[in-house]
Design a protein around this motif. Structure first.
Motif, PDB file in Angstrom:
ATOM      1  N   TYR A  44      35.662  31.237 -11.578  1.00 61.68           N
ATOM      2  CA  TYR A  44      36.938  30.693 -11.080  1.00 61.68           C
ATOM      3  C   TYR A  44      37.828  31.820 -10.572  1.00 61.68           C
ATOM      4  O   TYR A  44      38.435  31.727  -9.488  1.00 61.68           O
ATOM      5  N   SER A  45      37.897  32.904 -11.329  1.00 63.61           N
ATOM      6  CA  SER A  45      38.740  34.044 -10.934  1.00 63.61           C
ATOM      7  C   SER A  45      38.262  34.652  -9.622  1.00 63.61           C
ATOM      8  O   SER A  45      39.069  35.102  -8.794  1.00 63.61           O
ATOM      9  N   GLU A  48      39.534  32.398  -7.021  1.00 64.21           N
ATOM     10  CA  GLU A  48      40.999  32.432  -7.022  1.00 64.21           C
ATOM     11  C   GLU A  48      41.497  33.663  -6.284  1.00 64.21           C
ATOM     12  O   GLU A  48      42.540  33.634  -5.622  1.00 64.21           O
ATOM     13  N   ALA A  49      40.735  34.770  -6.373  1.00 69.87           N
ATOM     14  CA  ALA A  49      41.137  36.027  -5.730  1.00 69.87           C
ATOM     15  C   ALA A  49      41.175  35.913  -4.211  1.00 69.87           C
ATOM     16  O   ALA A  49      41.859  36.710  -3.542  1.00 69.87           O
ATOM     17  N   VAL A  50      40.474  34.941  -3.648  1.00 70.64           N
ATOM     18  CA  VAL A  50      40.499  34.741  -2.194  1.00 70.64           C
ATOM     19  C   VAL A  50      41.176  33.424  -1.852  1.00 70.64           C
ATOM     20  O   VAL A  50      40.907  32.813  -0.810  1.00 70.64           O
ATOM     21  N   SER A  51      42.062  32.988  -2.751  1.00 70.54           N
ATOM     22  CA  SER A  51      42.834  31.753  -2.552  1.00 70.54           C
ATOM     23  C   SER A  51      41.918  30.548  -2.320  1.00 70.54           C
ATOM     24  O   SER A  51      42.253  29.641  -1.562  1.00 70.54           O
ATOM     25  N   PHE A  52      40.763  30.563  -2.951  1.00 68.48           N
ATOM     26  CA  PHE A  52      39.803  29.459  -2.902  1.00 68.48           C
ATOM     27  C   PHE A  52      39.316  29.168  -1.485  1.00 68.48           C
ATOM     28  O   PHE A  52      38.919  28.051  -1.163  1.00 68.48           O
ATOM     29  N   SER A  53      39.330  30.184  -0.677  1.00 66.92           N
ATOM     30  CA  SER A  53      38.840  30.027   0.698  1.00 66.92           C
ATOM     31  C   SER A  53      37.318  30.123   0.697  1.00 66.92           C
ATOM     32  O   SER A  53      36.745  31.053   0.117  1.00 66.92           O
ATOM     33  N   PRO A  56      36.283  33.931   3.337  1.00 67.49           N
ATOM     34  CA  PRO A  56      37.351  34.933   3.475  1.00 67.49           C
ATOM     35  C   PRO A  56      37.160  35.737   4.760  1.00 67.49           C
ATOM     36  O   PRO A  56      36.039  35.873   5.263  1.00 67.49           O
ATOM     37  N   ARG A  82      42.498  22.050 -14.208  1.00 66.06           N
ATOM     38  CA  ARG A  82      42.151  23.399 -13.757  1.00 66.06           C
ATOM     39  C   ARG A  82      40.648  23.485 -13.559  1.00 66.06           C
ATOM     40  O   ARG A  82      39.867  23.215 -14.466  1.00 66.06           O
ATOM     41  N   HIS A  87      39.538  21.920  -5.506  1.00 64.97           N
ATOM     42  CA  HIS A  87      39.564  22.634  -4.222  1.00 64.97           C
ATOM     43  C   HIS A  87      38.447  22.078  -3.332  1.00 64.97           C
ATOM     44  O   HIS A  87      37.328  22.595  -3.302  1.00 64.97           O
TER      45      HIS A  87
END
Length: 483
Positions: A44-45, A48-53, A56, A82, A87
């Motif tokens: 998940y992290s 999350e680090a790429v805004s769930f794209s 990227p 969560r 997404h």
């Protein structure tokens, strides 16, 4: 998935033997086994680090690795609010791009593992994202490259589950697995079925297996009335039998389980073999409903009343067998008297409290220790025991071996409580205003005199008629032949 749930415990080393299968096929290890909670959070992290794209930019400082995509199912449901299931763009990319591409890699089974595990552990056919997961898993496992790889491993038993039993069809899979299990020969154990399909003990605890269990409980009544069905479902229901971890596998299914097994007998009496098996298995899986209330929490009253009635009959019968073993002279007269009221529907509850020799006699009668009882503390004759019977608002304590029959209102502060593990002597020889002797004796208890003439039986019968309005003929209360 909810945080802290059992399926976040470390993945069993041979879960469905997929990890082991890959090791066998590739000849290399996979490293430490996965901690699903940690893997889910880490995955998940990563997204999350790429805004769930899902894609990227090429110049992004960070991009999820292939392993993150492979582990994406573990991060779908971390908590209700969560997880990557929220997404949609990302999950759609996984279903339609990442998974099809995985089929072209050298090790598609590594992707299959996350799909299968998540499908079983988050079985939720009403969830739209789960339905998408199930459909994608079906397509993935239907690919010849995956099945060919699977067939070359020690986990080939999974093929039957997937191809023949429709494991990955959320609407048909549980029912077809249930039908397959119920069709097993009685002598085949569930552990054998488990081994045949390359499953581990952990399989039985996942939501898919629980749904299959519920489907099996919907069998027609003519099936649910049979001894093999009862034995199979009770085998399925009990986790880790004979160990300190023994417990009912599916606590939220208590009601369906008890109702399925007992409802065929609400209006009729089962054969003795079936009734004995049912009582033994229900005591083993759920406990005694008369005092183990937690084990029967949420179970419908009809089911509890049925098994409680059987246990009351068994308690009465055990008491009279104890009297036979301990040579109580009037045991047959007591049996006839109390069984007449029981069969007439007037005895609501029964319990026994035993002295030392009476306890030994019960162990002879019930060597497995299924029938619970109370112990009498204090100085009494070792053979003595007490039958405690509730009829209406009265509790009767019938002492064996020249003891007296006593009665007390169940609401009295001096009334002993049923189903206790032990009783002080004074609790069972309580003071009571209810006098069997019409005040002609200082002791209100009734002595068992002139049994063969119906002496004490007549006095007790008149007492019951006076206080409870229950009337049986004296002939009903006497043995049919001379003792």
């Amino acid at each position: 998935m909810n945080a802290g749930a059992d399926f976040f415990k470390p993945l069993p080393q041979d879960f469905d033997q997929l990890a082991h299968a890959v090791r066998q096929r590739r000849g290399t290890g996979l490293g430490p086994e996965l901690d699903l909670r940690s893997v889910g959070e880490r995955t998940y992290s990563a997204f999350e680090a790429v805004s769930f794209s899902p894609q990227p930019p090429a110049n992004a400082a960070y991009a999820p690795r292939p392993r993150d995509w492979r582990h994406l199912p573990y991060a779908l449901w971390l908590q209700a609010d969560r997880g990557l299931h929220l997404h949609l763009e990302l999950t759609q990319h996984y279903w339609h791009t990442a998974l099809p591409h995985a089929l072209t890699t050298r090790r598609p089974l590594k992707w299959a593992r996350a799909l299968l595990h998540t499908y079983l552990q988050h079985f939720a056919p009403d969830d739209a994202v789960f339905v998408q997961l199930a459909q994608s898993a079906q397509l993935f496992f239907a690919d010849a490259r995956v099945m060919q790889s699977l067939s070359e491993t020690e986990a080939f038993g999974l093929q039957r589950l997937i191809e023949r039993l429709g494991l990955l069809d959320p609407h048909l899979g549980p029912a077809q697995v249930a039908h397959d299990i119920l069709a097993l020969p009685p002598e085949t154990r569930l552990t054998q079925w488990q081994a045949q399909h390359a499953l581990t003990d952990g399989f039985w605890l996942n939501p898919f297996a629980r749904q299959a269990f519920l489907e099996a409980l919907k069998a027609p009544e003519e099936v649910r009335s049979t001894l093999p069905y009862i034995q199979r479902m009770c085998e399925w229901a009990l986790h880790a039998p004979g160990t300190p971890q023994q417990r009912f596998r599916y606590p939220i299914c208590r009601d369906e389980f008890a109702y399925s097994l007992l409802s065929p007998w609400f209006q009729r009496t089962p054969p003795a073999e079936v009734q004995h098996a049912l009582m033994s298995e229900l005591l083993r899986t759920l406990g005694d409903p008369r005092h183990d209330h937690a084990g029967w929490l949420g179970v419908r009253q009809e089911a509890m009343a049925t098994v409680s009635r059987w246990l009351t009959a068994r308690t009465l019968d055990a008491f009279f067998e104890i009297l036979q073993h301990t040579e109580d002279d009037i045991g047959p007269y007591r049996r006839r008297f109390w069984e007449a009221y029981f069969h007439a529907g007037h005895i609501l509850e029964a319990w026994v409290a035993l002295g030392e020799e009476a306890s030994a006699a019960l162990r002879t009668i019930d060597p497995t220790g299924e029938l619970a009882h109370g112990k009498i503390l204090g100085k009494i004759a070792p053979k003595q025991c007490v039958l405690m019977v509730r009829m209406g608002h009265l509790l009767f304590c019938d002492w064996s071996h020249d003891g007296r029959l006593r009665a007390i209102d169940v609401h009295s502060r001096q009334a002993p409580k049923l189903y206790q593990a032990q009783y002080e002597l004074h609790e069972l020889r309580f003071a009571t205003p209810l006098n069997f002797n019409q005040g002609l004796s200082d002791d209100p208890g009734l002595r068992h005199l002139q049994s063969h003439l119906g002496g004490w039986q007549t006095l007790a019968r008149d007492f019951l008629a006076q206080h409870l309005g229950i009337t049986l003929s004296i002939d009903d209360l006497m043995p049919s032949t001379s003792i």
